[in-house]
Design a protein around this motif. Structure first.
Motif, PDB file in Angstrom:
ATOM      1  N   MET B 100      29.245  65.460  41.669  1.00  5.47           N
ATOM      2  CA  MET B 100      30.714  64.544  41.239  1.00  5.47           C
ATOM      3  C   MET B 100      31.072  64.009  42.503  1.00  5.47           C
ATOM      4  N   ALA B 101      30.816  64.476  43.701  1.00  4.62           N
ATOM      5  CA  ALA B 101      31.339  63.817  44.886  1.00  4.62           C
ATOM      6  C   ALA B 101      30.397  62.441  45.059  1.00  4.62           C
ATOM      7  N   VAL B 102      29.141  62.544  44.704  1.00  9.42           N
ATOM      8  CA  VAL B 102      28.372  61.365  44.680  1.00  9.42           C
ATOM      9  C   VAL B 102      29.102  60.157  43.765  1.00  9.42           C
ATOM     10  N   LEU B 103      29.527  60.943  42.523  1.00 10.03           N
ATOM     11  CA  LEU B 103      29.800  59.852  41.460  1.00 10.03           C
ATOM     12  C   LEU B 103      31.328  59.391  42.066  1.00 10.03           C
ATOM     13  N   THR B 104      31.989  59.918  42.864  1.00  9.94           N
ATOM     14  CA  THR B 104      33.358  59.534  43.128  1.00  9.94           C
ATOM     15  C   THR B 104      33.358  58.250  43.850  1.00  9.94           C
ATOM     16  N   LEU B 105      32.100  58.212  44.645  1.00  7.80           N
ATOM     17  CA  LEU B 105      31.776  56.887  45.403  1.00  7.80           C
ATOM     18  C   LEU B 105      32.071  55.627  44.509  1.00  7.80           C
ATOM     19  N   LYS B 106      31.653  55.855  43.207  1.00  9.00           N
ATOM     20  CA  LYS B 106      31.729  54.602  42.435  1.00  9.00           C
ATOM     21  C   LYS B 106      33.124  54.188  42.450  1.00  9.00           C
ATOM     22  N   GLU B 107      34.256  54.849  42.445  1.00  5.48           N
ATOM     23  CA  GLU B 107      35.580  54.354  42.479  1.00  5.48           C
ATOM     24  C   GLU B 107      35.825  53.624  43.723  1.00  5.48           C
ATOM     25  N   ALA B 108      35.354  54.224  44.883  1.00  4.82           N
ATOM     26  CA  ALA B 108      35.558  53.409  45.910  1.00  4.82           C
ATOM     27  C   ALA B 108      34.891  51.939  46.191  1.00  4.82           C
ATOM     28  N   LEU B 109      33.434  52.201  45.718  1.00  3.52           N
ATOM     29  CA  LEU B 109      32.791  51.066  45.472  1.00  3.52           C
ATOM     30  C   LEU B 109      33.364  49.979  44.751  1.00  3.52           C
ATOM     31  N   LEU B 110      33.664  50.275  43.458  1.00  5.49           N
ATOM     32  CA  LEU B 110      34.554  49.374  42.583  1.00  5.49           C
ATOM     33  C   LEU B 110      35.705  48.758  43.105  1.00  5.49           C
ATOM     34  N   ALA B 111      36.412  49.546  43.820  1.00  5.37           N
ATOM     35  CA  ALA B 111      37.762  49.017  44.548  1.00  5.37           C
ATOM     36  C   ALA B 111      37.210  47.923  45.335  1.00  5.37           C
ATOM     37  N   ALA B 112      36.409  48.067  46.109  1.00  4.96           N
ATOM     38  CA  ALA B 112      36.231  47.107  47.086  1.00  4.96           C
ATOM     39  C   ALA B 112      35.489  45.744  46.411  1.00  4.96           C
ATOM     40  N   VAL B 113      34.606  45.921  45.416  1.00  6.93           N
ATOM     41  CA  VAL B 113      34.164  44.822  44.766  1.00  6.93           C
ATOM     42  C   VAL B 113      35.511  43.893  44.091  1.00  6.93           C
ATOM     43  N   GLN B 114      36.298  44.713  43.302  1.00  4.98           N
ATOM     44  CA  GLN B 114      37.507  44.247  42.765  1.00  4.98           C
ATOM     45  C   GLN B 114      38.126  43.185  43.703  1.00  4.98           C
ATOM     46  N   ARG B 115      38.322  43.687  44.921  1.00  8.33           N
ATOM     47  CA  ARG B 115      38.880  42.927  46.157  1.00  8.33           C
ATOM     48  C   ARG B 115      38.270  41.553  46.306  1.00  8.33           C
ATOM     49  N   ARG B 116      37.189  41.350  45.963  1.00  9.01           N
ATOM     50  CA  ARG B 116      36.282  40.234  46.186  1.00  9.01           C
ATOM     51  C   ARG B 116      35.847  39.351  45.040  1.00  9.01           C
ATOM     52  N   THR B 117      36.403  39.674  43.875  1.00 12.39           N
ATOM     53  CA  THR B 117      36.156  38.741  42.876  1.00 12.39           C
ATOM     54  C   THR B 117      37.082  39.250  41.498  1.00 12.39           C
ATOM     55  N   HIS B 118      37.637  38.372  41.018  1.00 14.74           N
ATOM     56  CA  HIS B 118      38.244  38.548  39.988  1.00 14.74           C
ATOM     57  C   HIS B 118      37.710  37.987  38.521  1.00 14.74           C
ATOM     58  N   ASP B 119      36.383  37.637  38.959  1.00  7.47           N
ATOM     59  CA  ASP B 119      35.972  37.067  37.581  1.00  7.47           C
ATOM     60  C   ASP B 119      35.521  38.302  36.689  1.00  7.47           C
ATOM     61  N   GLY B 120      35.786  38.347  35.287  1.00  8.74           N
ATOM     62  CA  GLY B 120      35.456  39.598  34.502  1.00  8.74           C
ATOM     63  C   GLY B 120      33.907  39.844  34.231  1.00  8.74           C
ATOM     64  N   ASP B 121      33.165  38.751  33.954  1.00  9.26           N
ATOM     65  CA  ASP B 121      31.661  38.976  33.884  1.00  9.26           C
ATOM     66  C   ASP B 121      31.260  39.423  34.942  1.00  9.26           C
ATOM     67  N   GLU B 122      31.703  39.135  36.096  1.00  8.83           N
ATOM     68  CA  GLU B 122      30.891  39.379  37.428  1.00  8.83           C
ATOM     69  C   GLU B 122      31.326  41.154  37.622  1.00  8.83           C
ATOM     70  N   LEU B 123      32.351  41.376  37.491  1.00  9.79           N
ATOM     71  CA  LEU B 123      32.887  42.609  37.672  1.00  9.79           C
ATOM     72  C   LEU B 123      32.430  43.741  36.717  1.00  9.79           C
ATOM     73  N   TYR B 124      32.075  43.137  35.521  1.00  7.70           N
ATOM     74  CA  TYR B 124      31.428  43.887  34.457  1.00  7.70           C
ATOM     75  C   TYR B 124      29.779  44.269  35.081  1.00  7.70           C
TER      76      TYR B 124
END
Lengths: 136, 290, 169
Positions: B100-124
């Motif tokens: 679970m701790a490793v999977l929590t990293l997903k959230e942190a990573l996704l948040a960082a990507v979100q700050r760099r792009t708002h393109d829906g396809d790219e985010l997906y």
């Protein structure tokens, strides 16, 4: 050719016993040359016993096993008793699993015990002379 | 590697590099927030762990290994994840908590990507990639944990095996191994190795294998015994087998097992006196023939 | 020094096989393979090659974490198989692979020759069968030293032996 090629494997003489040892880096040609040289020496020195120290052999495959058995037979024909000494435990286990018995080959735990079995005793006087390196 | 995957990897790797500190921070905070009350968690240690893993993930993404095999085959990443899991396992963490701790990293990573792009396809696409990557890491964590536990079990059973087959010095130049319990291949191997080693160390002339405590002897066990005896002889010592109880003698005879080349005695005492005789006449004893 | 000690020293001098000699290293590349080594291939075309192969296999067994007895088993099997390929197969190659299952690691020897192939495999695997030097324990003996053993042979097209030993656990 009449003189066997020197193998670089020393053969020492202690009284009527020849002492030699095999190294891990033994290749097939050297093995054959060594057998030639050893039988030649048994005959020329009139040796009654041969001690082959194999404590440095890290493996014995069927080729080396055959060589040891042949050396034993040849030496016996020339009137010398061969003792192979110092086989390492992993080598002994592997040989058995390989299905090799070294039939007819006498073994000893180490060179000292092998020499004792061959009737060689440390002589109290002038051991230096006895230990002279007889390597050619 | 498809060009879109390359683009997405570039995006995620870029986010990781630019915001490594923030991602690690956030991950630590997320973990702290989810830790149960009273559980010991040291923020400094967590932060160090996070930095290491974030660095390894970045390195992995910058390599040319496909994402689906990244965690399994990228050397540094695999090691970082395994060590992460091992460290936690040693601290007594449950395997699910570590995953679970490793999977929590997903959230942190996704948040960082979100700050760099708002393109829906790219985010997906980035979310998919992050998922794939970290699911692999979560699975590896679990595997490592299980492997670690199995390693402990294996080590213990090996130790038990060695403890249960002691080689004792019975007399000058005479050793004995009392065998107790069922003999299988693994056990016989250990017996053989220990015995040969002891023969070399003690310069023993004779080894006694006492099988009083062995419940049954079948063809396989007899074969193992023969092997051991032959190996002992190759080393230049000799072997006596003692403690063959009447029912076992019957079984051996009925199975037609040939132990005639082996010196056998009914009791350990008889074997010892035979051994001392052998020791005093080593010339014949050492002949590997027979 | 005992006579034997002297003998060893003399032999070590003569052959340069002294204990101080550093272990011969062969090429090995770890790379991006999850800590596993890439396979490495060695020619088996001469007697010198047989020694090189033995060194390489020994080093690989040590790195694979094999105990001393398992090391000896695998090196001995490699020696038998390489010699077979050299003598009967007219030369070939030996490849060291590093297989890893989900819960175990090991070492795999792949020995290929381009020789006449083995006409009667059943007999060749039987103890005592030989057409050359040795005791005829080459193939059958090597099989007993390894955990897995496969022979693929076609008459006239050569022989490939794949033999694996798993690290004892």
């Amino acid at each position: 050719m009449t003189v066997p090629a020197s193998t670089g494997v020393p053969i020492l003489r202690l009284g009527d016993v020849l002492v030699t040892g095999l190294l891990n880096e033994l290749d097939d040609k050297t093995a054959v040359a060594f057998a030639d040289e050893l039988t030649e020496r048994i005959s020329s020195d009139g040796a009654r016993g041969v001690l082959i120290d194999i404590s440095r052999l890290e493996i014995i495959d069927s080729y080396v096993a055959r060589m040891l058995m042949e050396l034993t037979t040849m030496s016996r024909l020339l009137g010398a008793r061969v003792i192979v000494a110092g086989m390492q435990p992993p080598v002994a286990i592997t040989l058995v699993e390989l299905g090799l018995q070294l039939t007819g080959v006498e073994t000893a735990l180490n060179a000292e015990q092998g020499l004792t079995a061959l009737g060689w005793h440390r002589s109290p006087q002038a051991p230096e002379g006895v230990l002279r390196d007889a390597h050619r | 590697m498809s060009s879109t995957e390359t683009g997405v990897r570039e995006l995620v790797a870029g986010a990781l590099e630019a915001e490594a500190d923030d991602i690690a921070d956030r991950w630590v905070q997320l973990q702290l927030a989810r830790t149960e009350q009273g559980a010991e968690s040291n923020e400094g240690v967590l932060r160090e762990e996070a930095d290491g893993l974030v660095g390894a993930v970045t390195a992995g993404l910058r390599s040319d290994v496909p994402v689906d095999r990244l965690v399994a085959t990228h050397h540094d990443l695999r090691r970082a994840v395994s060590e992460f899991s091992m460290r936690r396992a040693r601290k007594g963490a449950a395997p699910t908590a570590t995953s679970m701790a490793v999977l929590t990293l997903k959230e942190a990573l996704l948040a960082a990507v979100q700050r760099r792009t708002h393109d829906g396809d790219e985010l997906y696409a980035a979310a998919l990639l992050i998922n794939q990557l970290l699911d692999g890491a979560g699975a590896l964590c679990f595997d490592t944990y299980v492997e670690g536990r199995e390693e402990i079990i294996r080590r213990q059973s090996r130790q038990l095996l060695e403890v249960s087959t002691p080689v004792v010095r019975l007399w000058r130049q005479v050793l004995a191994v009392p065998l107790i319990g069922t003999l299988d291949t693994a056990r016989t191997q250990v017996v053989m190795e220990n015995l040969l080693q002891a023969i070399q160390e003690h310069e023993a002339r004779v080894a006694i294998i006492d099988i009083t405590g062995v419940p049954t002897v079948d063809t396989a066990v007899a074969q193992h015994l023969m092997h051991t005896v032959n190996a002992v002889r190759l080393m230049g010592a000799d072997c006596v087998i003692s403690g063959i109880r009447p029912p076992i003698a019957q079984t051996i005879a009925q199975l037609g097992i040939d132990l005639s080349t082996i010196l056998t005695r009914a009791t350990l005492a008889d074997a010892l006196s035979a051994a001392i005789e052998l020791r005093d006449s080593p010339a014949q004893a050492a002949l590997a023939e027979r | 020094m005992t006579p034997i000690g002297e003998l060893h020293a003399a032999m070590a001098d003569l052959t340069g096989d002294g204990p101080e000699k550093p272990e011969k290293r062969e090429k090995s590349e770890a790379g991006v393979t999850g800590g596993r080594e890439a396979p490495s291939m060695y020619p088996v075309e001469s007697e010198e090659d047989l020694l090189t192969v033995r060194h390489a296999v020994r080093a690989a067994t040590i790195r694979a974490g094999f105990g001393i007895v398992d090391q000896t088993r695998v090196v001995t099997a490699a020696s038998e198989l390489a010699r077979n390929a050299y003598i009967h197969g007219g030369g070939g190659t030996l490849t060291i692979e590093h297989p890893a299952g989900p819960d175990r690691t090991g070492l795999r020897l792949v020995v290929r020759d381009k020789g006449p192939g083995i006409a009667d495999l059943e007999t060749a695997l039987t103890d005592g069968y030989t057409t050359g030097a040795g005791l005829g324990h080459g193939l059958g003996g090597a099989r007993r030293l390894m955990d897995e053993f496969e022979v693929d042979t076609t008459e006239g097209r050569g022989t490939t032996v794949v033999a694996t030993r798993w690290a004892s656990r």
